[in-house]
Design a protein around this motif. Structure first.
Motif, PDB file in Angstrom:
ATOM      1  N   ASN A   5       0.868  -1.180   0.000  1.00  0.00           N
ATOM      2  CA  ASN A   5       0.000   0.000   0.000  1.00  0.00           C
ATOM      3  C   ASN A   5       0.901   1.225   0.000  1.00  0.00           C
ATOM      4  O   ASN A   5       1.492   1.560   1.018  1.00  0.00           O
ATOM      5  CB  ASN A   5      -0.908  -0.012   1.227  1.00  0.00           C
ATOM      6  CG  ASN A   5      -1.859   1.174   1.238  1.00  0.00           C
ATOM      7  OD1 ASN A   5      -1.815   2.035   0.351  1.00  0.00           O
ATOM      8  ND2 ASN A   5      -2.718   1.224   2.246  1.00  0.00           N
ATOM      9  N   ASP A 218       0.683  -4.190   3.125  1.00  0.00           N
ATOM     10  CA  ASP A 218      -0.733  -3.980   3.437  1.00  0.00           C
ATOM     11  C   ASP A 218      -1.165  -5.006   4.483  1.00  0.00           C
ATOM     12  O   ASP A 218      -1.462  -6.162   4.151  1.00  0.00           O
ATOM     13  CB  ASP A 218      -1.585  -4.098   2.174  1.00  0.00           C
ATOM     14  CG  ASP A 218      -3.004  -3.590   2.399  1.00  0.00           C
ATOM     15  OD1 ASP A 218      -3.468  -3.617   3.564  1.00  0.00           O
ATOM     16  OD2 ASP A 218      -3.655  -3.173   1.438  1.00  0.00           O
ATOM     17  N   ARG A 231      -8.040  -9.408  -0.508  1.00  0.00           N
ATOM     18  CA  ARG A 231      -7.866  -7.978  -0.379  1.00  0.00           C
ATOM     19  C   ARG A 231      -9.143  -7.260  -0.810  1.00  0.00           C
ATOM     20  O   ARG A 231      -9.743  -7.592  -1.840  1.00  0.00           O
ATOM     21  CB  ARG A 231      -6.696  -7.505  -1.248  1.00  0.00           C
ATOM     22  CG  ARG A 231      -6.287  -6.060  -1.001  1.00  0.00           C
ATOM     23  CD  ARG A 231      -4.966  -5.778  -1.670  1.00  0.00           C
ATOM     24  NE  ARG A 231      -4.465  -4.448  -1.364  1.00  0.00           N
ATOM     25  CZ  ARG A 231      -3.248  -4.031  -1.685  1.00  0.00           C
ATOM     26  NH1 ARG A 231      -2.408  -4.836  -2.327  1.00  0.00           N
ATOM     27  NH2 ARG A 231      -2.844  -2.804  -1.370  1.00  0.00           N
TER      28      ARG A 231
END
Length: 236
Positions: A5, A218, A231
């Protein structure tokens, strides 16, 4: 492949940064994601490229757009080249839980996860082929004198290192303090997130540290037991 991320576009004094050159994003990306290739996960101390997910020559309007940037080593970047990258046909580290997509094995081997459906196996294979993670090279200098692509060799080396360290750590009655800090430093300096996660997959104490060592991982891609999960808004 580590799910990452990179966050929203950086700001300075409350103003969104507008990159005059895509190379100007390198420092921000390294600060957010660490000095690691977004594809093969190797640590690159120099010449880490700002990589365009969608090639700048094919998508001129995305050349300086933050949302189109990742980091890549020379080998991944050159192998990917000017290829088209349909996002619904690949698993990509900035949008999918790519750690669920592949398995890492002894010898530097990367393969699609056997748990994938056939359509997802195709996507995983596309991703492996995109940057050449299936390329296995020899360290025999008679056969490979240039050693131009060492990615599989580095994965093999880190696999052996991780297994050796696991044996040493698990032989202790308790791991804490200095030993744990040394473990974290070694992982950080080694790169190869997925190798470490695979070798220590049965040991939650170490999984927690590995997940936190690498900037930009992430964490929402893993549950409380450090098991990889789908995700949000991703393909996997």
């Amino acid at each position: 492949m580590r799910p990452i991320n990179r966050g929203s576009c950086p700001e300075i004094d409350g103003n969104t940064v507008e990159f005059k050159s895509y190379q100007d994003a390198r420092g921000y990306l390294i600060e957010r994601l660490g000095p690691y290739c977004s594809y093969c996960e190797r640590r690159v101390v120099s010449s880490l490229a700002v990589e365009h997910i969608h090639h700048k020559d094919l998508h001129k309007h995305l050349e300086t757009e933050w949302e189109n940037f990742l980091l890549a080593c020379t080998n991944c970047n050159s192998t990917k080249g000017i290829k088209l990258v349909p996002e619904d046909e690949h698993f990509l580290p900035h949008k999918d839980n790519t750690y669920r997509s592949f398995v890492y094995k002894c010898g530097g081997i990367v393969e699609p996860s056997p748990d994938l459906s056939e359509p997802d196996r195709v996507k995983a294979t596309n991703t492996i082929n995109l940057v050449g993670l299936n390329k296995i090279v020899t360290d025999d200098l008679k056969r490979n004198p240039q050693m131009a692509d060492r990615r599989s060799l580095e994965r093999r080396e880190k696999w052996e290192l991780a297994n050796m360290l696991k044996s040493q750590l698990l032989s202790r009655a308790k791991v804490e303090g200095t030993a744990l800090e040394m473990f974290k430093r070694l992982v950080e300096e080694s790169g190869m997130f997925s190798v470490w996660m695979t070798v220590f997959k049965e040991h939650k104490l170490f999984l927690k540290e590995i997940l936190e060592v690498f900037p930009g991982t992430d964490l929402l891609c893993f549950d409380e037991e450090y098991t990889p999960i789908k995700r949000k808004n991703g393909l996997i």
